[in-house]
Each structure stands twice: as structure tokens, then as C-alpha cells.
Design a protein around this motif. Structure first.
Motif, PDB file in Angstrom:
ATOM      1  N   TRP A 126      44.236  26.498  19.972  1.00 16.13           N
ATOM      2  CA  TRP A 126      44.552  28.215  19.556  1.00 16.13           C
ATOM      3  C   TRP A 126      45.660  27.652  21.071  1.00 16.13           C
ATOM      4  O   TRP A 126      45.342  27.720  22.116  1.00 16.13           O
ATOM      5  CB  TRP A 126      43.170  28.900  19.428  1.00 16.13           C
ATOM      6  CG  TRP A 126      42.348  29.391  21.510  1.00 16.13           C
ATOM      7  CD1 TRP A 126      42.419  29.053  22.737  1.00 16.13           C
ATOM      8  CD2 TRP A 126      41.138  28.779  21.390  1.00 16.13           C
ATOM      9  NE1 TRP A 126      41.828  29.376  23.265  1.00 16.13           N
ATOM     10  CE2 TRP A 126      40.938  28.946  22.694  1.00 16.13           C
ATOM     11  CE3 TRP A 126      41.018  27.694  20.346  1.00 16.13           C
ATOM     12  CZ2 TRP A 126      39.821  27.672  23.442  1.00 16.13           C
ATOM     13  CZ3 TRP A 126      39.392  26.907  20.777  1.00 16.13           C
ATOM     14  CH2 TRP A 126      38.988  27.198  21.880  1.00 16.13           C
ATOM     15  N   THR A 127      46.241  29.153  20.875  1.00 13.05           N
ATOM     16  CA  THR A 127      47.562  29.499  21.899  1.00 13.05           C
ATOM     17  C   THR A 127      47.478  30.894  22.121  1.00 13.05           C
ATOM     18  O   THR A 127      47.268  31.388  21.230  1.00 13.05           O
ATOM     19  CB  THR A 127      48.963  28.829  21.540  1.00 13.05           C
ATOM     20  OG1 THR A 127      49.343  29.054  20.190  1.00 13.05           O
ATOM     21  CG2 THR A 127      48.991  27.423  21.506  1.00 13.05           C
ATOM     22  N   ALA A 128      47.731  31.896  23.076  1.00 12.54           N
ATOM     23  CA  ALA A 128      47.232  33.058  22.677  1.00 12.54           C
ATOM     24  C   ALA A 128      48.963  33.620  24.451  1.00 12.54           C
ATOM     25  O   ALA A 128      48.959  33.009  25.273  1.00 12.54           O
ATOM     26  CB  ALA A 128      46.544  33.698  23.593  1.00 12.54           C
ATOM     27  N   ARG A 129      49.503  34.816  23.723  1.00 11.48           N
ATOM     28  CA  ARG A 129      49.949  35.230  25.562  1.00 11.48           C
ATOM     29  C   ARG A 129      49.748  36.467  25.497  1.00 11.48           C
ATOM     30  O   ARG A 129      49.449  37.089  24.656  1.00 11.48           O
ATOM     31  CB  ARG A 129      52.121  34.660  24.860  1.00 11.48           C
ATOM     32  CG  ARG A 129      52.385  35.577  25.942  1.00 11.48           C
ATOM     33  CD  ARG A 129      53.958  35.412  25.964  1.00 11.48           C
ATOM     34  NE  ARG A 129      54.517  36.100  26.782  1.00 11.48           N
ATOM     35  CZ  ARG A 129      55.130  35.902  27.560  1.00 11.48           C
ATOM     36  NH1 ARG A 129      54.781  34.082  27.703  1.00 11.48           N
ATOM     37  NH2 ARG A 129      55.788  36.525  28.330  1.00 11.48           N
ATOM     38  N   ALA A 130      48.890  37.359  26.649  1.00 14.25           N
ATOM     39  CA  ALA A 130      48.971  38.252  26.597  1.00 14.25           C
ATOM     40  C   ALA A 130      50.305  39.262  27.307  1.00 14.25           C
ATOM     41  O   ALA A 130      50.191  38.875  28.698  1.00 14.25           O
ATOM     42  CB  ALA A 130      47.605  38.885  26.540  1.00 14.25           C
TER      43      ALA A 130
END
Length: 165
Positions: free
Chosen positions: A36-40
Motif C-alpha cells: 500500500w501507499t498513502a499520502r495525507a
């Protein structure tokens, strides 16, 4: 390594920040190992932490995207639009959630708690956007603290009771 998270400033002028998260392994709701990859993105004026948007993409082991979750915050209306998409079946869940006060998500919760502790607060009420997607009014209370050693450094650790209404 199971996961890695990094926070970076993305704009000097208006106090914008991003947290990126990459990981692999077992992730609840998926059959077998995934990546998974995420950016907030959020703003931080030194007093308030305000979520702006986030996107998480879950991929199969071979790198094919299989799931996306996005959050878009409208802080003038005190609403967040949360969209979950399963890319293989085109199933989608969309919810607009309302809040009345401070709001956090999985990415900003730690920073928010660190901020209220650094200001000497022992209790705080805020809203938490979960991955369901749902929103919970949370009352956080410091129940205790102790000194611990991490990598040879003494740190204060807090026992925090989170009580969802």
C-alpha cells in the motif's frame, strides 16, 4: 520492514504538510499479502492541525491496484467526503460525514495528540474519521505517564484512554 511513514513540509508560506506511508504485508480485509501507499495532506498553523485530503491505494503483491480510499475535507462546512473503491469489482462506497470541532484521521491522530500533550492538556474531545468510513466523537484522557528508554534516550510515555461516544 512492515511499513514506513514520512512527514514533509510541502509549502513554506501556508504551513502545508504531507505524510506519506508505504507498506506491505497482511492488511485487514484483503486475502493474503498486499502493498500500500498513502499520502495525507494537512495544514498546521502551530495551534490547529486541519486535515485537507488523503488517498490510500492498496495493491496486490504483483503491483496491480485493487483498492482506493480517499478523503476530501471541506473545513468551511465541517464535512469530509470519504470514498472507498474496489477496483476489480467497481464497487464504491461514498459517505459525507459531519463534525463540530477538531477532526483527525489515521494520519493526523498522533500529531494531534502530541500537540495537545505539549500544551499541557490532560483531556481533549475531537472527531475521528475511521476507515469504515464512520466518524466518532472521541474523548481522550491522560490516565498515567512513565519514563521509558528508547534507543538510549529517556522519554515520557503517556497512557491515554480514548472513549468513543
Amino acid at each position: 520492514m512492515r511499513w514506513n511513514a514520512v512527514m514533509t513540509r510541502i509549502s513554506e508560506g501556508n504551513n502545508l504538510y504531507a505524510i506519506t506511508d508505504e507498506g506491505s504485508g497482511t492488511y485487514f480485509g484483503f486475502k493474503g499479502p498486499v502493498k500500500w501507499t498513502a499520502r495525507a495532506e494537512f495544514s498546521d498553523d502551530g495551534d490547529r492541525i486541519i486535515p485537507l485530503r488523503s488517498k490510500k491505494t492498496v495493491m496486490s503483491e504483483n503491483g496491480n491496484a485493487i483498492f482506493e480510499a480517499t478523503q476530501e475535507y471541506d473545513n468551511t462546512k465541517n464535512e469530509v467526503t470519504y470514498v472507498k473503491k474496489w477496483l476489480d469489482s467497481a464497487k464504491e462506497v461514498r459517505k459525507v460525514l459531519s463534525y463540530k470541532g477538531d477532526v483527525v484521521n489515521e494520519f493526523t491522530l498522533g500529531i494531534y495528540v502530541e500537540r495537545f500533550l505539549s500544551k499541557g492538556a490532560r483531556e481533549k474531545t475531537f472527531y475521528l474519521v475511521s476507515n469504515d468510513p464512520s466518524i466518532y466523537k472521541i474523548s481522550a484522557t491522560i490516565k498515567g505517564e512513565e519514563e521509558i528508554t528508547v534507543n538510549g534516550s529517556r522519554k515520557t510515555a503517556y497512557k491515554i484512554h480514548l472513549d468513543p461516544d
